[in-house]
Motif scaffolding. Structure first.
Motif, PDB file in Angstrom:
ATOM      1  N   LEU A 198      66.664  -2.232  76.804  1.00 17.25           N
ATOM      2  CA  LEU A 198      66.859  -2.592  75.398  1.00 17.25           C
ATOM      3  C   LEU A 198      65.834  -1.896  74.506  1.00 17.25           C
ATOM      4  N   GLU A 199      64.584  -1.884  74.952  1.00 16.02           N
ATOM      5  CA  GLU A 199      63.546  -1.223  74.166  1.00 16.02           C
ATOM      6  C   GLU A 199      63.839   0.266  74.004  1.00 16.02           C
ATOM      7  N   ARG A 200      64.317   0.898  75.054  1.00 21.33           N
ATOM      8  CA  ARG A 200      64.649   2.324  74.968  1.00 21.33           C
ATOM      9  C   ARG A 200      65.820   2.550  74.005  1.00 21.33           C
ATOM     10  N   ALA A 201      66.832   1.690  74.074  1.00 18.87           N
ATOM     11  CA  ALA A 201      67.982   1.848  73.188  1.00 18.87           C
ATOM     12  C   ALA A 201      67.563   1.752  71.722  1.00 18.87           C
ATOM     13  N   PHE A 202      66.720   0.784  71.407  1.00 24.95           N
ATOM     14  CA  PHE A 202      66.295   0.626  70.016  1.00 24.95           C
ATOM     15  C   PHE A 202      65.299   1.709  69.607  1.00 24.95           C
ATOM     16  N   ALA A 203      64.503   2.201  70.544  1.00 23.12           N
ATOM     17  CA  ALA A 203      63.600   3.307  70.226  1.00 23.12           C
ATOM     18  C   ALA A 203      64.386   4.560  69.879  1.00 23.12           C
ATOM     19  N   LEU A 204      65.477   4.811  70.596  1.00 23.44           N
ATOM     20  CA  LEU A 204      66.331   5.958  70.281  1.00 23.44           C
ATOM     21  C   LEU A 204      66.965   5.811  68.901  1.00 23.44           C
ATOM     22  N   ALA A 207      64.359   6.537  66.291  1.00 24.57           N
ATOM     23  CA  ALA A 207      64.048   7.968  66.223  1.00 24.57           C
ATOM     24  C   ALA A 207      65.194   8.784  65.643  1.00 24.57           C
ATOM     25  N   GLY A 208      66.293   8.139  65.300  1.00 28.63           N
ATOM     26  CA  GLY A 208      67.430   8.853  64.738  1.00 28.63           C
ATOM     27  C   GLY A 208      68.351   9.467  65.776  1.00 28.63           C
ATOM     28  N   LEU A 209      68.328   8.928  66.988  1.00 29.45           N
ATOM     29  CA  LEU A 209      69.167   9.426  68.084  1.00 29.45           C
ATOM     30  C   LEU A 209      69.028  10.933  68.285  1.00 29.45           C
ATOM     31  N   PRO A 210      67.807  11.385  68.569  1.00 28.74           N
ATOM     32  CA  PRO A 210      67.629  12.824  68.792  1.00 28.74           C
ATOM     33  C   PRO A 210      68.372  13.275  70.046  1.00 28.74           C
TER      34      PRO A 210
END
Length: 222
Positions: A198-204, A207-210
């Motif tokens: 979940l943390e990775r999904a929200f971090a992406l 970051a604007g889905l790079p």
């Protein structure tokens, strides 16, 4: 009565109205019904399982069954009701000054690992949706209800006017990140693994889905 399920006023399965003997018995019966329903669906196929079959496994009457669940499908997929309630309650409890998407992120992080990782039948239910795609209607309806509830909570937090796109977009985006994390999570990873996903999904999202770096090309074997 059959049209009303007991979980509608429960904030979480483990609460079940208190810590007394009666509450613990209700919680145990609910869990036994869910496990029996999910196992029978996996073994026989949903079309070949009746409420009576589930009740026979647990040793209760159909009338008692409907004190817990609205239908046999609800016994399998009803966990989503409690997840929705927890996410919405957590979202409404976040500090008023917190931006909407981070607030939703924190509400999801607080609710989802606690509810989903403790669900011993999660992997079996996920497999059911692959083997019996006709069952997808129930989870899809649950997803829609969650999105509507989260949108309403976000509109309340932001003071958005009726029909404003913003709360709809935040709810759809945050819940899409949640569902993506759930699809990639392996239950043996436990709550910690789900929290990390979940943390990775929200971090992406933040970051604007790079675009991720391209994987190195494989060298053909000689």
């Amino acid at each position: 009565m059959p049209g009303q399920s007991a979980h509608e006023d429960e904030p979480g399965e483990e609460d079940e109205g208190g810590n007394g003997l009666r509450a613990r018995k209700k919680l145990r019966t609910r869990r036994e019904l869910r496990r029996a329903a999910t196992r029978l669906y996996a073994e026989r196929g949903a079309a070949h399982v009746t409420v009576q079959d589930i009740c026979a496994e647990v040793g209760i009457s159909p009338r008692t069954f409907f004190n817990y669940f609205e239908s046999k499908d609800d016994a399998v997929f009803g966990l989503d009701h409690r997840l929705r309630e927890r996410v919405v309650a957590g979202l409404l409890a976040r500090p008023a000054a917190e931006a909407p998407l981070p607030a939703l992120r924190e509400a999801i992080l607080a609710a989802v690992p606690a509810v989903v990782a403790s669900d011993t039948e999660f992997a079996r239910r996920r497999a059911l949706l692959h083997t019996e795609p006709e069952l997808l209607d129930r989870p899809l309806r649950n997803n829609r209800r969650m999105e509507e509830a989260v949108t309403a909570a976000l509109a309340h937090r932001t003071g958005a006017a009726p029909g404003d796109l913003y709360p709809h977009l935040v709810a759809a985006t945050g819940l899409a990140a949640m569902r993506a994390a759930l699809r990639g999570w392996e239950p043996r990873g436990g709550a910690e693994g789900l929290t990390a996903a979940l943390e990775r999904a929200f971090a992406l999202l933040a970051a604007g889905l790079p675009v991720p770096p391209a994987a190195p090309a494989r060298v053909p074997a000689p």
